[in-house]
Every structure is written in structure tokens, then in C-alpha cells.
Design an enzyme around this catalytic site. Sequence first.
Site, PDB file in Angstrom:
ATOM      1  N   ASP A   6     -48.978 -72.875  -8.634  1.00  0.00           N
ATOM      2  CA  ASP A   6     -49.107 -74.277  -9.053  1.00  0.00           C
ATOM      3  C   ASP A   6     -47.831 -75.012  -8.665  1.00  0.00           C
ATOM      4  OD1 ASP A   6     -50.275 -76.576 -10.346  1.00  0.00           O
ATOM      5  OD2 ASP A   6     -48.914 -76.259 -12.019  1.00  0.00           O
ATOM      6  N   SER A   7     -47.930 -76.334  -8.618  1.00  0.00           N
ATOM      7  CA  SER A   7     -46.735 -77.143  -8.353  1.00  0.00           C
ATOM      8  C   SER A   7     -45.683 -76.923  -9.451  1.00  0.00           C
ATOM      9  CB  SER A   7     -47.129 -78.620  -8.312  1.00  0.00           C
ATOM     10  OG  SER A   7     -47.706 -78.982  -9.556  1.00  0.00           O
ATOM     11  N   CYS A  69     -54.036 -75.115  -9.021  1.00  0.00           N
ATOM     12  CA  CYS A  69     -53.601 -76.511  -8.950  1.00  0.00           C
ATOM     13  C   CYS A  69     -54.712 -77.272  -8.253  1.00  0.00           C
ATOM     14  CB  CYS A  69     -52.306 -76.583  -8.136  1.00  0.00           C
ATOM     15  SG  CYS A  69     -51.732 -78.254  -7.807  1.00  0.00           S
ATOM     16  N   GLU A 154     -44.713 -81.918 -18.152  1.00  0.00           N
ATOM     17  CA  GLU A 154     -43.527 -81.283 -17.548  1.00  0.00           C
ATOM     18  C   GLU A 154     -42.262 -81.599 -18.364  1.00  0.00           C
ATOM     19  OE1 GLU A 154     -42.971 -79.511 -14.240  1.00  0.00           O
ATOM     20  OE2 GLU A 154     -45.079 -79.006 -14.469  1.00  0.00           O
ATOM     21  N   CYS A 188     -57.040 -81.109 -13.874  1.00  0.00           N
ATOM     22  CA  CYS A 188     -55.639 -80.848 -13.559  1.00  0.00           C
ATOM     23  C   CYS A 188     -55.187 -79.764 -14.525  1.00  0.00           C
ATOM     24  CB  CYS A 188     -54.798 -82.108 -13.742  1.00  0.00           C
ATOM     25  SG  CYS A 188     -53.029 -81.795 -13.616  1.00  0.00           S
ATOM     26  N   HIS A 190     -52.492 -79.003 -15.750  1.00  0.00           N
ATOM     27  CA  HIS A 190     -51.514 -79.378 -16.788  1.00  0.00           C
ATOM     28  C   HIS A 190     -52.204 -79.921 -18.046  1.00  0.00           C
ATOM     29  CE1 HIS A 190     -48.532 -79.173 -13.582  1.00  0.00           C
ATOM     30  NE2 HIS A 190     -47.575 -79.439 -14.447  1.00  0.00           N
TER      31      HIS A 190
HETATM   32  N1  DGL Z   1     -51.358 -78.982 -11.946  1.00  0.00           N
HETATM   33  C1  DGL Z   1     -51.669 -79.748 -10.786  1.00  0.00           C
HETATM   34  C2  DGL Z   1     -53.170 -79.969 -10.693  1.00  0.00           C
HETATM   35  O1  DGL Z   1     -53.955 -79.196 -11.234  1.00  0.00           O
HETATM   36  C3  DGL Z   1     -51.025 -81.077 -10.608  1.00  0.00           C
HETATM   37  C4  DGL Z   1     -49.674 -81.313 -11.059  1.00  0.00           C
HETATM   38  C5  DGL Z   1     -48.888 -82.140 -10.103  1.00  0.00           C
HETATM   39  O2  DGL Z   1     -49.092 -83.344  -9.985  1.00  0.00           O
HETATM   40  O3  DGL Z   1     -48.058 -81.516  -9.464  1.00  0.00           O
HETATM   41  O4  DGL Z   1     -53.590 -80.881 -10.046  1.00  0.00           O
END
Ligand code: DGL
Length: 270
Positions: A6-7, A69, A154, A188, A190
Site C-alpha cells: 500500500d502507499s 491499495c 495517516e 480505499c 484507509h
Molecule cells: N489506501 C489507498 C487506497 O486504497 C490510498 C491512499 C493514498 O491516497 O495513498 O486507495
Amino acid sequence: MIGVFDSGYGGLTILRQIRSLLPEYDYLYLGDNARAPYGSRSFDVVYRYTLEAVRALFDRGCEMVILACNTASAKALRTIQQNDLEKLGGEKRVLGVIRPTVEIVPTLTRSQHVGVLATQGTILSRSYELEIHKQNPDISVTGVACPMWVPLVENCEYDTPGADYFVKKRIDQILRIDPEIDTLILACTHYPLLMNKIVKHTPPGVRVISQGDYVAAALRDYLRRHPEMDCRLERRGTARFLTTEDSAKFLENASIFMPGCDIEVEKIML
Ligand code: DGL
């Protein structure tokens, strides 16, 4: 090993579900925390960053990588599968999180109206709409980007009163665009951290779906259908973690996403 990328920290919500369903495998997680968020980055940049991450995980012994991600799955998965996989190691595999999520959508919505909450990159890619329509062209799909939600997570602000404002704003917006929505997809990785706030601001009767369980079940099915991959995976039940940022910082924040998990982190450069 099974690589999970993931990012940043969001993919830990997926890893947690995968490990609870498939605890016997060995996992290597990579968070590109130094370059997160990816959500508003261009196609080319997300593709390049994701390819670097996949290569790093393959180089460290992963036989397959899950792009945990949505932004990377939307913007890089197809190109990596079609153009790069052969060069990176023909037998290795890269899987994403969009397909497993989309596959269950037709079974969840009764009104045939669904909402997708995601990063700007995922929404602009229209990946969910395209994939859902492959399953069922009659389902109406409304997407809304939530640019502040990843920074809230984050920065550990996901459970503060400030988070209420940004969560309510986007839920109100999507339900104003289509009041018939009965299923909201958190597209997403997150966003599950914001679940309390999301449920609080979502009217009863609208179901909120997070992806972890579906991605884990899809991985289990994939491994059952691909014994040639399954037999290459080691089973010692371990999980190791890599970050492109400071390892102490990763350790501190990762404990929020994976409470009670003892983790070992190494900083790497991509
Ligand atoms: N967790 C990432 C997703 O599922 C996105 C987070 C980011 O913007 O880096 O899209």
C-alpha cells in the site's frame, strides 16, 4: 512469501483480514509511507511507484503481491500484469483489491444503486463503475472522492471531532447526488479506520462495505484454484514489514491499524 503493498498504512487493514483467514502463510508488507498519499497523483507516477514496490517485494522473495491499495489497483495493476510481469518473473503474480470487492456488489444492493467513496485517483479512473457494469450494467454507480480522509487517517485524526466534519460532508454529498443508494463501498483501504464516523453519519438502511473480508476470501479462492502458486508459498505464519519512511514512525502508527500485533520493521529505499 505473499507481498502486500500500500502507499501507506491502509493496506494493513487488508493484511489483518488476510492473516485472520490465512494465518499459516508468510507475509511481507510494504508501505511507501515516504511518498504517500498516492490518491491525487497522476497515472504515470502511481504506476511507476507501484512497479518499484512490486519489484522490491519480488526481489525479497515474494511469489505474489497483493496491491492492497485501490489507487494502485486502479492505475497500475492492469499495466503491470500486461506489460511488466513477464520481465519481472513470469511465474509471479500481482493481484488487486477492486475485482474481489466488485464481485460481491450485485449480491448486496437491493435498490441497484451503489455509492463508491474513494481517493480522487480511484474515482477519476472510473474503475469501480466499469467493473461493476461488467457484472451488471443495470446497477447505478455514483462515485465521490474524499481527499481529506486519507490524511485524517495517516495523521491519526480519524477519531477526532474534526473528522466528523469531513466524513459527514462526503456522505451527505453522495446521498444528495443519489438518494436511492443503499450500499456504500469504502473503496480505499484507509477508510475502515474511519468506520465509526462513517456509520455515525450514514442513515439507517444504507449499508457500508469495507473490503478486507472480501479480499481475503478472494485470495483463499485464488490459492485453491492455483495449486502451482500455493505450493511455492512458505507456511511459517510470519509477517514482516517494510517502509520507505522512518521505521520507528511506522511501528508507532502500525500498532493502531494492527492492535496487539508484535511487528518487526525495516526501512528500505525504492
Ligand atoms: N489506501 C489507498 C487506497 O486504497 C490510498 C491512499 C493514498 O491516497 O495513498 O486507495
